[in-house]
Write a protein that holds these residues in place. Sequence first.
Motif, PDB file in Angstrom:
ATOM      1  N   ASP A   1      31.857 -31.008 -29.114  1.00 23.05           N
ATOM      2  CA  ASP A   1      33.183 -30.415 -29.341  1.00 23.05           C
ATOM      3  C   ASP A   1      33.632 -30.632 -30.784  1.00 23.05           C
ATOM      4  O   ASP A   1      34.203 -29.734 -31.418  1.00 23.05           O
ATOM      5  CB  ASP A   1      34.225 -31.019 -28.383  1.00 23.05           C
ATOM      6  N   LEU A   2      33.382 -31.840 -31.309  1.00 22.25           N
ATOM      7  CA  LEU A   2      33.748 -32.151 -32.689  1.00 22.25           C
ATOM      8  C   LEU A   2      32.985 -31.253 -33.654  1.00 22.25           C
ATOM      9  O   LEU A   2      33.557 -30.729 -34.621  1.00 22.25           O
ATOM     10  CB  LEU A   2      33.479 -33.625 -32.982  1.00 22.25           C
ATOM     11  N   LYS A   3      31.703 -31.052 -33.395  1.00 13.45           N
ATOM     12  CA  LYS A   3      30.883 -30.200 -34.263  1.00 13.45           C
ATOM     13  C   LYS A   3      31.425 -28.763 -34.249  1.00 13.45           C
ATOM     14  O   LYS A   3      31.554 -28.133 -35.298  1.00 13.45           O
ATOM     15  CB  LYS A   3      29.428 -30.231 -33.799  1.00 13.45           C
ATOM     16  N   LYS A   4      31.784 -28.266 -33.052  1.00  7.42           N
ATOM     17  CA  LYS A   4      32.338 -26.909 -32.955  1.00  7.42           C
ATOM     18  C   LYS A   4      33.672 -26.820 -33.692  1.00  7.42           C
ATOM     19  O   LYS A   4      33.950 -25.836 -34.376  1.00  7.42           O
ATOM     20  CB  LYS A   4      32.528 -26.518 -31.492  1.00  7.42           C
ATOM     21  N   ALA A   5      34.504 -27.853 -33.560  1.00  3.57           N
ATOM     22  CA  ALA A   5      35.797 -27.863 -34.246  1.00  3.57           C
ATOM     23  C   ALA A   5      35.612 -27.862 -35.757  1.00  3.57           C
ATOM     24  O   ALA A   5      36.324 -27.177 -36.488  1.00  3.57           O
ATOM     25  CB  ALA A   5      36.622 -29.071 -33.805  1.00  3.57           C
ATOM     26  N   GLU A   6      34.623 -28.636 -36.238  1.00  5.09           N
ATOM     27  CA  GLU A   6      34.339 -28.662 -37.677  1.00  5.09           C
ATOM     28  C   GLU A   6      33.859 -27.305 -38.160  1.00  5.09           C
ATOM     29  O   GLU A   6      34.235 -26.855 -39.247  1.00  5.09           O
ATOM     30  CB  GLU A   6      33.296 -29.742 -37.986  1.00  5.09           C
TER      31      GLU A   6
ATOM     32  N   MET B   1      37.690 -21.265 -40.854  1.00  3.64           N
ATOM     33  CA  MET B   1      39.096 -20.994 -41.176  1.00  3.64           C
ATOM     34  C   MET B   1      39.374 -21.278 -42.653  1.00  3.64           C
ATOM     35  O   MET B   1      40.126 -20.548 -43.296  1.00  3.64           O
ATOM     36  CB  MET B   1      40.012 -21.824 -40.283  1.00  3.64           C
ATOM     37  N   ASP B   2      38.762 -22.323 -43.202  1.00  6.55           N
ATOM     38  CA  ASP B   2      38.903 -22.610 -44.638  1.00  6.55           C
ATOM     39  C   ASP B   2      38.374 -21.454 -45.478  1.00  6.55           C
ATOM     40  O   ASP B   2      38.987 -21.058 -46.475  1.00  6.55           O
ATOM     41  CB  ASP B   2      38.155 -23.894 -45.016  1.00  6.55           C
ATOM     42  N   ASN B   3      37.225 -20.918 -45.065  1.00  4.62           N
ATOM     43  CA  ASN B   3      36.645 -19.774 -45.785  1.00  4.62           C
ATOM     44  C   ASN B   3      37.564 -18.556 -45.711  1.00  4.62           C
ATOM     45  O   ASN B   3      37.760 -17.856 -46.708  1.00  4.62           O
ATOM     46  CB  ASN B   3      35.260 -19.432 -45.237  1.00  4.62           C
TER      47      ASN B   3
END
Length: 118
Positions: free
Chosen positions: A31-36, A42-44
């Motif tokens: 889940d953390l990997k997907k969130a990252e 989103m940053d891009n």
Amino acid sequence: LEAKKAQEQDLVKKAEELSGLQKSLDDRLQDLKKAEERLTDMDNKLKQAQDECSQVCSELGSVRQEKGAVEARVAELEEEVKKAHQSVELQTAQLRATTEGLKKENSTLQADYKKACD
């Protein structure tokens, strides 16, 4: 022997608990990997939107400058048209006065000619 069996059962239970906790940890890490990944995406997108905003702001500045130049030129042309209109009005008044003068002169000449013929 009984104690050893109980100890083995406790170890099996603890191993199962650890296995469950490991699965839960693996799920959380996934889940953390997907969130990252979503955060990076989103940053891009944010950077792209900021770049587009900068470009639009720059274009807006250019358009405002062009608008100012066009408005100045329109004001110049309005002044030229106003002056030309005044000049035409003056020339029209002068032509009317000249025409009236010529009409009177013509009437006088016709009257003089008529008297001379009589």
